[in-house]
Scaffold this active site. Structure first.
Site, PDB file in Angstrom:
ATOM      1  N   ASN A   7       0.867  -1.175   0.000  1.00  0.00           N
ATOM      2  CA  ASN A   7       0.000   0.000   0.000  1.00  0.00           C
ATOM      3  C   ASN A   7       0.907   1.228   0.000  1.00  0.00           C
ATOM      4  O   ASN A   7       1.428   1.628   1.032  1.00  0.00           O
ATOM      5  CB  ASN A   7      -0.896  -0.039   1.244  1.00  0.00           C
ATOM      6  CG  ASN A   7      -1.839   1.144   1.309  1.00  0.00           C
ATOM      7  OD1 ASN A   7      -1.789   2.051   0.474  1.00  0.00           O
ATOM      8  ND2 ASN A   7      -2.695   1.147   2.312  1.00  0.00           N
ATOM      9  N   ARG A  90      -2.595  -2.209  -3.400  1.00  0.00           N
ATOM     10  CA  ARG A  90      -3.778  -1.387  -3.220  1.00  0.00           C
ATOM     11  C   ARG A  90      -3.682  -0.203  -4.186  1.00  0.00           C
ATOM     12  O   ARG A  90      -2.671   0.509  -4.210  1.00  0.00           O
ATOM     13  CB  ARG A  90      -3.837  -0.868  -1.791  1.00  0.00           C
ATOM     14  CG  ARG A  90      -4.994   0.075  -1.610  1.00  0.00           C
ATOM     15  CD  ARG A  90      -4.927   0.780  -0.291  1.00  0.00           C
ATOM     16  NE  ARG A  90      -6.072   1.659  -0.166  1.00  0.00           N
ATOM     17  CZ  ARG A  90      -6.038   2.834   0.444  1.00  0.00           C
ATOM     18  NH1 ARG A  90      -4.920   3.262   0.988  1.00  0.00           N
ATOM     19  NH2 ARG A  90      -7.100   3.573   0.524  1.00  0.00           N
ATOM     20  N   HIS A 179     -12.951   3.003   0.130  1.00  0.00           N
ATOM     21  CA  HIS A 179     -12.975   1.962   1.179  1.00  0.00           C
ATOM     22  C   HIS A 179     -13.645   0.682   0.669  1.00  0.00           C
ATOM     23  O   HIS A 179     -14.156  -0.123   1.454  1.00  0.00           O
ATOM     24  CB  HIS A 179     -13.751   2.418   2.433  1.00  0.00           C
ATOM     25  CG  HIS A 179     -13.069   3.485   3.239  1.00  0.00           C
ATOM     26  ND1 HIS A 179     -13.775   4.490   3.867  1.00  0.00           N
ATOM     27  CD2 HIS A 179     -11.776   3.690   3.539  1.00  0.00           C
ATOM     28  CE1 HIS A 179     -12.941   5.276   4.511  1.00  0.00           C
ATOM     29  NE2 HIS A 179     -11.712   4.814   4.330  1.00  0.00           N
ATOM     30  N   HIS A 207     -17.812   2.031   8.110  1.00  0.00           N
ATOM     31  CA  HIS A 207     -16.348   2.029   8.229  1.00  0.00           C
ATOM     32  C   HIS A 207     -15.958   3.369   8.849  1.00  0.00           C
ATOM     33  O   HIS A 207     -15.922   4.400   8.178  1.00  0.00           O
ATOM     34  CB  HIS A 207     -15.708   1.844   6.846  1.00  0.00           C
ATOM     35  CG  HIS A 207     -14.205   1.888   6.856  1.00  0.00           C
ATOM     36  ND1 HIS A 207     -13.419   0.789   6.586  1.00  0.00           N
ATOM     37  CD2 HIS A 207     -13.336   2.889   7.120  1.00  0.00           C
ATOM     38  CE1 HIS A 207     -12.152   1.116   6.694  1.00  0.00           C
ATOM     39  NE2 HIS A 207     -12.072   2.399   7.004  1.00  0.00           N
ATOM     40  N   LEU A 208     -15.715   3.350  10.158  1.00  0.00           N
ATOM     41  CA  LEU A 208     -15.444   4.589  10.882  1.00  0.00           C
ATOM     42  C   LEU A 208     -13.996   4.583  11.360  1.00  0.00           C
ATOM     43  O   LEU A 208     -13.646   3.928  12.347  1.00  0.00           O
ATOM     44  CB  LEU A 208     -16.404   4.720  12.074  1.00  0.00           C
ATOM     45  CG  LEU A 208     -17.898   4.516  11.769  1.00  0.00           C
ATOM     46  CD1 LEU A 208     -18.737   4.645  13.032  1.00  0.00           C
ATOM     47  CD2 LEU A 208     -18.382   5.492  10.695  1.00  0.00           C
ATOM     48  N   GLY A 209     -13.153   5.279  10.614  1.00  0.00           N
ATOM     49  CA  GLY A 209     -11.740   5.393  10.984  1.00  0.00           C
ATOM     50  C   GLY A 209     -11.356   6.846  10.873  1.00  0.00           C
ATOM     51  O   GLY A 209     -12.206   7.735  10.994  1.00  0.00           O
ATOM     52  N   GLY A 211     -10.459   8.233   8.102  1.00  0.00           N
ATOM     53  CA  GLY A 211     -11.395   8.466   7.000  1.00  0.00           C
ATOM     54  C   GLY A 211     -12.589   7.563   7.263  1.00  0.00           C
ATOM     55  O   GLY A 211     -12.401   6.431   7.675  1.00  0.00           O
ATOM     56  N   ARG A 240     -11.687  15.691   7.688  1.00  0.00           N
ATOM     57  CA  ARG A 240     -12.464  16.082   6.505  1.00  0.00           C
ATOM     58  C   ARG A 240     -13.867  16.521   6.918  1.00  0.00           C
ATOM     59  O   ARG A 240     -14.476  15.926   7.793  1.00  0.00           O
ATOM     60  CB  ARG A 240     -12.593  14.908   5.529  1.00  0.00           C
ATOM     61  CG  ARG A 240     -11.283  14.479   4.897  1.00  0.00           C
ATOM     62  CD  ARG A 240     -11.562  13.464   3.777  1.00  0.00           C
ATOM     63  NE  ARG A 240     -10.326  12.844   3.328  1.00  0.00           N
ATOM     64  CZ  ARG A 240     -10.079  11.541   3.409  1.00  0.00           C
ATOM     65  NH1 ARG A 240     -10.975  10.709   3.907  1.00  0.00           N
ATOM     66  NH2 ARG A 240      -8.935  11.060   2.978  1.00  0.00           N
ATOM     67  N   ASP A 282      -8.284  12.432  16.788  1.00  0.00           N
ATOM     68  CA  ASP A 282      -8.319  11.099  17.378  1.00  0.00           C
ATOM     69  C   ASP A 282      -9.430  11.018  18.421  1.00  0.00           C
ATOM     70  O   ASP A 282      -9.482  11.831  19.349  1.00  0.00           O
ATOM     71  CB  ASP A 282      -6.960  10.772  18.013  1.00  0.00           C
ATOM     72  CG  ASP A 282      -6.857   9.302  18.370  1.00  0.00           C
ATOM     73  OD1 ASP A 282      -7.742   8.801  19.098  1.00  0.00           O
ATOM     74  OD2 ASP A 282      -5.897   8.657  17.922  1.00  0.00           O
ATOM     75  N   ARG A 284      -9.928   9.065  20.825  1.00  0.00           N
ATOM     76  CA  ARG A 284      -9.515   8.857  22.229  1.00  0.00           C
ATOM     77  C   ARG A 284      -9.273  10.204  22.902  1.00  0.00           C
ATOM     78  O   ARG A 284      -9.674  10.432  24.044  1.00  0.00           O
ATOM     79  CB  ARG A 284      -8.257   7.979  22.288  1.00  0.00           C
ATOM     80  CG  ARG A 284      -8.545   6.533  21.939  1.00  0.00           C
ATOM     81  CD  ARG A 284      -7.320   5.782  21.536  1.00  0.00           C
ATOM     82  NE  ARG A 284      -6.828   6.225  20.221  1.00  0.00           N
ATOM     83  CZ  ARG A 284      -5.959   5.554  19.485  1.00  0.00           C
ATOM     84  NH1 ARG A 284      -5.465   4.412  19.932  1.00  0.00           N
ATOM     85  NH2 ARG A 284      -5.569   6.000  18.315  1.00  0.00           N
ATOM     86  N   GLY A 330     -10.985   1.742  12.905  1.00  0.00           N
ATOM     87  CA  GLY A 330     -10.480   2.177  14.208  1.00  0.00           C
ATOM     88  C   GLY A 330     -11.548   2.585  15.213  1.00  0.00           C
ATOM     89  O   GLY A 330     -11.557   2.119  16.350  1.00  0.00           O
ATOM     90  N   GLU A 383      -8.206  -5.275   5.343  1.00  0.00           N
ATOM     91  CA  GLU A 383      -8.039  -4.956   3.929  1.00  0.00           C
ATOM     92  C   GLU A 383      -6.861  -5.716   3.311  1.00  0.00           C
ATOM     93  O   GLU A 383      -6.909  -6.120   2.160  1.00  0.00           O
ATOM     94  CB  GLU A 383      -7.862  -3.439   3.756  1.00  0.00           C
ATOM     95  CG  GLU A 383      -9.167  -2.696   3.990  1.00  0.00           C
ATOM     96  CD  GLU A 383      -8.992  -1.207   4.240  1.00  0.00           C
ATOM     97  OE1 GLU A 383      -8.592  -0.849   5.363  1.00  0.00           O
ATOM     98  OE2 GLU A 383      -9.262  -0.419   3.335  1.00  0.00           O
TER      99      GLU A 383
HETATM  100  P1  ADP Z   1      -7.234   5.013   8.939  1.00  0.00           P
HETATM  101  O1  ADP Z   1      -7.000   3.605   8.434  1.00  0.00           O
HETATM  102  O2  ADP Z   1      -8.278   5.765   8.185  1.00  0.00           O
HETATM  103  O3  ADP Z   1      -6.009   5.798   9.216  1.00  0.00           O
HETATM  104  P2  ADP Z   1      -8.155   3.669  11.331  1.00  0.00           P
HETATM  105  O4  ADP Z   1      -9.242   2.778  10.839  1.00  0.00           O
HETATM  106  O5  ADP Z   1      -6.878   3.027  11.747  1.00  0.00           O
HETATM  107  O6  ADP Z   1      -7.919   4.876  10.352  1.00  0.00           O
HETATM  108  O7  ADP Z   1      -8.745   4.502  12.565  1.00  0.00           O
HETATM  109  C1  ADP Z   1      -7.950   5.403  13.252  1.00  0.00           C
HETATM  110  C2  ADP Z   1      -8.830   6.142  14.239  1.00  0.00           C
HETATM  111  O8  ADP Z   1      -9.498   5.209  15.080  1.00  0.00           O
HETATM  112  C3  ADP Z   1      -8.044   7.017  15.203  1.00  0.00           C
HETATM  113  O9  ADP Z   1      -7.821   8.293  14.666  1.00  0.00           O
HETATM  114  C4  ADP Z   1      -8.981   7.089  16.381  1.00  0.00           C
HETATM  115  O10 ADP Z   1      -9.867   8.160  16.208  1.00  0.00           O
HETATM  116  C5  ADP Z   1      -9.766   5.806  16.328  1.00  0.00           C
HETATM  117  N1  ADP Z   1      -9.394   4.854  17.386  1.00  0.00           N
HETATM  118  C6  ADP Z   1      -8.387   3.967  17.408  1.00  0.00           C
HETATM  119  N2  ADP Z   1      -8.377   3.266  18.571  1.00  0.00           N
HETATM  120  C7  ADP Z   1      -9.401   3.739  19.302  1.00  0.00           C
HETATM  121  C8  ADP Z   1      -9.926   3.445  20.602  1.00  0.00           C
HETATM  122  N3  ADP Z   1      -9.384   2.513  21.370  1.00  0.00           N
HETATM  123  N4  ADP Z   1     -11.003   4.150  21.023  1.00  0.00           N
HETATM  124  C9  ADP Z   1     -11.562   5.092  20.253  1.00  0.00           C
HETATM  125  N5  ADP Z   1     -11.115   5.410  19.019  1.00  0.00           N
HETATM  126  C10 ADP Z   1     -10.059   4.754  18.560  1.00  0.00           C
END
Ligand code: ADP
Length: 396
Positions: A7, A90, A179, A207-209, A211, A240, A282, A284, A330, A383
């Site tokens: 990737n 990817r 995604h 899919h909540l990360g 992005g 974003r 983030d 957290r 994430g 992925e």
């Molecule tokens: P990407 O692949 O888009 O970079 P990820 O799917 O790895 O993102 O998600 C990263 C995000 O997940 C972090 O920015 C954070 O907001 C959230 N995250 C990761 N671990 C935790 C956790 N233990 N509790 C809450 N949110 C978390």
């Protein structure tokens, strides 16, 4: 078969070496700051990790370093490169040309290059990585797996914008979605876990990360998704903005003395929960700040969950029903508060969450109660494994 999954970004490269039979990860790692100085983190399974600063003037140098670590007598996991039988890459954008993964050859690469202007930040970097791997591993079959491919089943009513039709014809301006590898993996995993027939299942994948995107999957096919022409559309994300009134661009440009590119940069990099809270992208950090009484952090979390719930509601309408809601990535895999907040809006769908089950983290689990009308679950995405599977299916 051992498959190397790559990737490549503009200054980074993530990799995993996967044994396709056991589906075990033999090693994984990350090159950062390519073209600047260079840092490699290499994690061989069952051995000590390696983190080094090393000159990486180019992607080829980075790939070369990865390959030498994979074959290193101490931190390596294979004896020599001939053990790598295929490489899965990817690729972010496949335009309308690629509705599925494809074995890479000169003709395919030329077609991928044509998609570059649709994803100028990503596709050129993906192609540089492909090129570097082809030079260093000549003769090894390589496959491109596109982020957009899964969404090519979207009907016209979902992918066309309300713009002059000629922009679609002349410039390919439409919704593509991203995604796709994750949405495809999770939506296939759902019927396997539940032991149900995927062909008759209506699933909404969240899919909540960093992005984030949501996908409506009807009978295994993507019928709508929240990201559009670029990953900027849809949910409020880490940095974003997601959906907004396009007239805001001109207004902010005037006020801040920016051009359109400058405003889009703000929408991509300085907005979302980061921009709203002023604290962090983030979750957290947002959670901590919110508990400490930071009102903007609390508002950012509220806005995020509200937007997710609105999309889930609209996709339940789009599919005339929903059987399963799956949380992944994430935030989706780890943040029980977000899952609970989102589902609290969805009582009208007959959804009830089991508070105890929802405390899970990063594991496949049903988090709705036995009498919930919709099954809500956590399904960790993978992925890299999905790319390895696609690669093996095409080269075998
Ligand atoms: P990407 O692949 O888009 O970079 P990820 O799917 O790895 O993102 O998600 C990263 C995000 O997940 C972090 O920015 C954070 O907001 C959230 N995250 C990761 N671990 C935790 C956790 N233990 N509790 C809450 N949110 C978390």
């Amino acid at each position: 078969m051992k498959v190397l999954v790559m990737n490549c970004g503009s200054s980074s490269l993530k990799y995993q070496l996967i044994d396709s039979v056991s589906e075990a990860v033999l090693a994984k790692g990350l090159c950062e700051r390519i073209g600047i100085d260079g840092r490699l983190t290499h994690k061989p399974t069952g051995k000590d990790s390696v983190a080094i600063e090393a000159d990486m003037p180019s992607h080829k140098a980075a790939v070369s370093l990865v390959l030498s670590h994979l074959t290193d007598p101490v931190c390596g996991v294979i004896r020599d490169l001939s053990e790598i039988e295929a490489v899965g890459h990817r690729v972010v954008h496949g335009g309308e040309k690629f509705a599925r993964s494809v074995v890479l050859n000169g003709e395919v690469i030329a077609e991928v290059e044509k998609c570059n202007e649709l994803a100028p930040l990503h596709n050129p970097a993906n192609l540089i990585g492909i090129n570097a791997c082809q030079e260093l591993m000549p003769g090894v079959p390589m496959v491109a797996v596109f982020d957009t491919a899964f969404h090519q089943t979207m009907p016209k009513k979902a992918y066309l914008y309300g713009l002059p039709y000629e922009y679609y014809e002349k410039y390919k301006v439409r919704r593509y979605g991203f995604h796709g590898t994750s949405h495809s993996y999770v939506s296939k995993r759902v019927p396997e876990i539940l032991n149900r027939d995927g062909a008759s299942l209506k699933t909404i994948v969240c899919h909540l990360g960093n992005g984030s995107s949501i996908c409506a999957v009807d009978g295994g096919q993507s019928v709508d998704t929240s990201m559009g022409f670029t990953p900027l559309e849809g949910l409020v994300m880490g940095t974003r903005s997601g959906d907004l009134d396009p007239a805001v661009l001109e207004y902010i440009a005037g006020k801040e003395g920016l051009d359109v590119g400058g405003v889009v940069n703000v929408l991509n990099k300085k907005s979302g929960v980061q921009g709203i809270s002023g604290v962090s992208s983030d979750f957290r950090d947002l959670d901590t700040a919110s508990r400490e009484g930071n009102e903007r952090a609390a508002a950012a979390l509220d806005i995020f969950c509200y937007r997710v719930a609105k999309y889930v509601g609209s996709y339940a309408a789009a599919m005339n029903g929903v059987d399963v809601i799956a949380f992944t990535a994430g935030i989706g895999e780890n943040d029980a508060n977000v899952r609970a907040e989102v589902c609290a809006y969805l009582g009208y769908l007959g959804i009830a969450i089991d508070g105890e089950a929802n405390r899970c983290r990063g594991e496949e689990k049903v988090i709705s109660t036995a009498d919930s009308k919709v099954t809500v679950m956590v399904v960790p995405t993978n992925e890299e494994l999905a790319i390895a599977r696609e690669t093996v299916a095409l080269v075998q």
